[in-house]
Structure formats: C-alpha cells, structure tokens
Design a protein around this motif. Structure first.
Motif, PDB file in Angstrom:
ATOM      1  N   MET A   1       5.511  34.600  14.492  1.00 17.15           N
ATOM      2  CA  MET A   1       4.336  35.350  14.013  1.00 17.15           C
ATOM      3  C   MET A   1       4.725  36.783  13.707  1.00 17.15           C
ATOM      4  O   MET A   1       4.721  37.634  14.576  1.00 17.15           O
ATOM      5  N   GLN A   2       5.112  36.987  12.486  1.00 21.59           N
ATOM      6  CA  GLN A   2       5.567  38.302  12.116  1.00 21.59           C
ATOM      7  C   GLN A   2       5.258  38.532  10.652  1.00 21.59           C
ATOM      8  O   GLN A   2       5.249  37.592   9.860  1.00 21.59           O
TER       9      GLN A   2
ATOM     10  N   MET B   1       1.999  34.784   7.447  1.00 20.52           N
ATOM     11  CA  MET B   1       1.654  35.366   8.748  1.00 20.52           C
ATOM     12  C   MET B   1       0.589  34.522   9.431  1.00 20.52           C
ATOM     13  O   MET B   1      -0.602  34.703   9.208  1.00 20.52           O
ATOM     14  N   GLN B  88       8.063  41.849  17.950  1.00 19.80           N
ATOM     15  CA  GLN B  88       6.878  42.571  17.497  1.00 19.80           C
ATOM     16  C   GLN B  88       6.407  42.090  16.131  1.00 19.80           C
ATOM     17  O   GLN B  88       7.160  41.516  15.357  1.00 19.80           O
ATOM     18  N   LEU B  89       5.125  42.355  15.897  1.00 23.10           N
ATOM     19  CA  LEU B  89       4.427  41.886  14.703  1.00 23.10           C
ATOM     20  C   LEU B  89       5.095  42.385  13.430  1.00 23.10           C
ATOM     21  O   LEU B  89       5.080  41.724  12.389  1.00 23.10           O
ATOM     22  N   GLU B 131      -0.842  46.069  16.249  1.00 21.08           N
ATOM     23  CA  GLU B 131      -0.437  45.072  17.225  1.00 21.08           C
ATOM     24  C   GLU B 131      -1.102  45.341  18.577  1.00 21.08           C
ATOM     25  O   GLU B 131      -1.544  44.413  19.258  1.00 21.08           O
ATOM     26  N   HIS B 135      -3.361  42.657  20.529  1.00 18.85           N
ATOM     27  CA  HIS B 135      -3.002  42.209  21.880  1.00 18.85           C
ATOM     28  C   HIS B 135      -4.120  42.497  22.867  1.00 18.85           C
ATOM     29  O   HIS B 135      -4.415  41.691  23.743  1.00 18.85           O
TER      30      HIS B 135
END
Lengths: 161, 161
Positions: A1-2, B1, B88-89, B131, B135
């Motif tokens: 998921m990026q 995504m 990370q996203l 992000e 989260h």
DNA sequence: TTTATTATCGACATTAAAGGTCCGCATTCA
DNA sequence: TGAATGCGGACCTTTAATGTCGATAATAAA
C-alpha cells in the motif's frame, strides 16, 4: 500500500513548474534532468496531467509545459486522482460470501437492506470512512503551499547572508 | 493505491473469529469456506496474524484459531500493519535530485538543515501528514466496533419478528 | 502408542501492475 | 522547409500480489 513513483514524479514536476512561473514553458528535458527520470517515462506522466487539465503543453520549438491553473487550485488529491486513478482504497472482495449472507439474511424489510444487499460490507464501511479522511486532508493541501514553504526557506537564507 | 486482498481476508477472518467466540477454535476449513478463499492461501495470512500476536493457533484434532486478545484491542491499523508491512505511504524517490539540491544549497547552518540534508522533502512532508491522519483513524477503529454493529443489526431483526 | 487431524513452512507457479524504452507522427516556430 | 518539441501506441522488464503443492510438526482422541 504505497503511492507509486509516478505520483512522486508528477508532484515534483508540478513544483518545478510552479517555481519557474516567470519563464514561459519548461521542456521535458529540463524537467527530467531536474527529477532524475528518463524523458520518455516522464512525458507519459505529463501527458496524463495534461489530459486532466492540470498542465498545458505546447509542442514545437521553445515549447514545453506550464501549470494550467494557479498552484493554489491544484490539490494533492487532484494529482493523485490523475496518476493513481479513482479506484477506492479498499474493496470488499466477496460481498456474496457466506459471512455476508449470514448477516444479511432476513433483512428484507429493514431500512439498511438496500445498502447491505447491494454489497455494502461493515469492513468496507470503516475503510470508506478512512478514505474520506485521507481525501479530506489531501484536498486541503495544494502545490502552492509547497511553493510557499520553499520560498520561505530560501528567503530566510537570504536574510542570513 | 489500494489495500491488498490479503488485508480484506484478514479483517473478515478476524470478524468471523469474533462472532464465534462462544466456540473454542475455528479451523481453516470453516474460515476459508466462510470467506470463499482457498485454505492454503488463507492459512498463510493466518500465520502472519499469529506471528504478530493477533490470533492464537492450536494444531491437532479440534484445533484452529482464536483471537489472541479482546476484539476491542485489535485495531484496523494493527491488522494492516501485519499484512501490508510498515513501509510508509509515500517515499520521495530521489532526495538527491537537482530539485532538492537547489533548495538545500547553502543551508549548512540553518535549523532545518539536518532534516532536509538527510532527504526530507517538502512533498514527503505533506504526505507524512496524510499518513498520520489515516493511521489515526485506523487506530481508532477496532474489530469490536464491527462486531457491535453486526450484533446491533441482528438484534434489531430479532425485535421485528 | 498409534492414528487422524490440523497448522506451519518453504518452494514454486501464475497473474497483474508498475516502471521503463522506442519509434513514428503531429505540431510549432524560425 | 527543417529543427525542436510534445503525443501516443506498442512493446519489454521488473516487481509484487496471488495462489498452489507437498513435506513436516504438533496435538488430541482412540
């Protein structure tokens, strides 16, 4: 998921255009050199941005790209939608599974039947909320904000010297 | 995504376990039948959940899976981190590009130099914020909330009948 | 203790998507 | 006209997700 590299390239390219507003058009050569990506690949990305009205393109000698509208009306969400597409963040892969059928059973006359019966899923419901949150944030952040931040940093340096 | 199907399977499997708390262990057969996924694939996913302490597994006759802790302490974020990993996203793909060097030039003594010099990027900064938002939302939503919602729906039916 | 049952793990195969290149074409300007 | 530039389609490569199989280990019941 990026997010994909293409999104990265697109955002950086737009910032480059924004920082070069004084000059008329910026060619793919300059852009690709600045970002460290091949011309051919970056031009694909720029084409998408053009098709969606984020940038304008002018072919021919001295041609190139420019922002199609003020940077404060280009949001991160705009760019992401163009590059990543508009598929939702999460899709329940099997709304007709046993789990969903069990929960849906006998709910013929209830208010929520329509949504549930058409594949609304409680997990998906949570994720749709997450997506809404994320989109809200991305809609509130524009290319202009990044340009402002960059200029703030640069002018602070100027004063120091 | 998009979140992977594995995340979908994991969340639904956990909900199935949550709805079956009265019984002792739920085998992979029942789970895979309920979700409509192959046993072999789902068992991979369950193993991950076990390694991260989300579920417990018991081999042997009448073995199977159960939640390793109360459903209100299993957040969506927990599950996503296990399945999707913790990358990370968004990662700025080229912090040493010309664009970044231009902005970083001459900033040797400034407060922000450390972050910038080590590859902090203004685009990434925005995305890190996005992000964090996402989260936060996912941390606030637990498996228990979905179970409650499912029970609410079912009991509402019961009353009607 | 034996046997059936069940989860585990590694190897492998398949598929889908991202990332990337190439080339001929169209457009613009000098 | 010719050079510069963007456009778009076909194609290739790489990577990640998805999925299958089989051997192994652990457990409970007979």
């Amino acid at each position: 998921m990026q997010f994909s590299k293409s999104t990265d390239y697109a955002l950086h390219a737009l910032i480059h255009l924004g920082l070069s507003e004084s000059r008329n058009h910026i060619g793919i050569k300059e852009l690709s050199a600045s970002l460290g990506v091949s011309e051919s690949y970056l031009s694909k990305i720029m084409s998408k941005l053009r098709q969606d009205g984020i940038v304008r393109a002018v072919p021919g000698v001295n041609g190139g790209y420019e922002l199609a509208r003020p940077a404060d009306r280009i949001t991160f969400l705009d760019v992401i939608h163009v590059i990543e597409g508009r598929q939702q963040l999460f899709e329940c892969s099997n709304s007709s599974s046993r789990q969903h059928r069990l929960l849906a059973e006998g709910r013929v006359e209830r208010q929520e039947t329509e949504r549930w019966g058409q594949g609304e899923c409680l997990v998906e419901k949570v994720m749709v909320g997450a997506e809404r949150h994320l989109h809200q944030y991305l809609r509130e952040h524009t290319i202009q904000m990044v340009l402002d931040e960059a200029n703030r940093i640069r002018s602070a340096e100027g004063i120091e010297k």
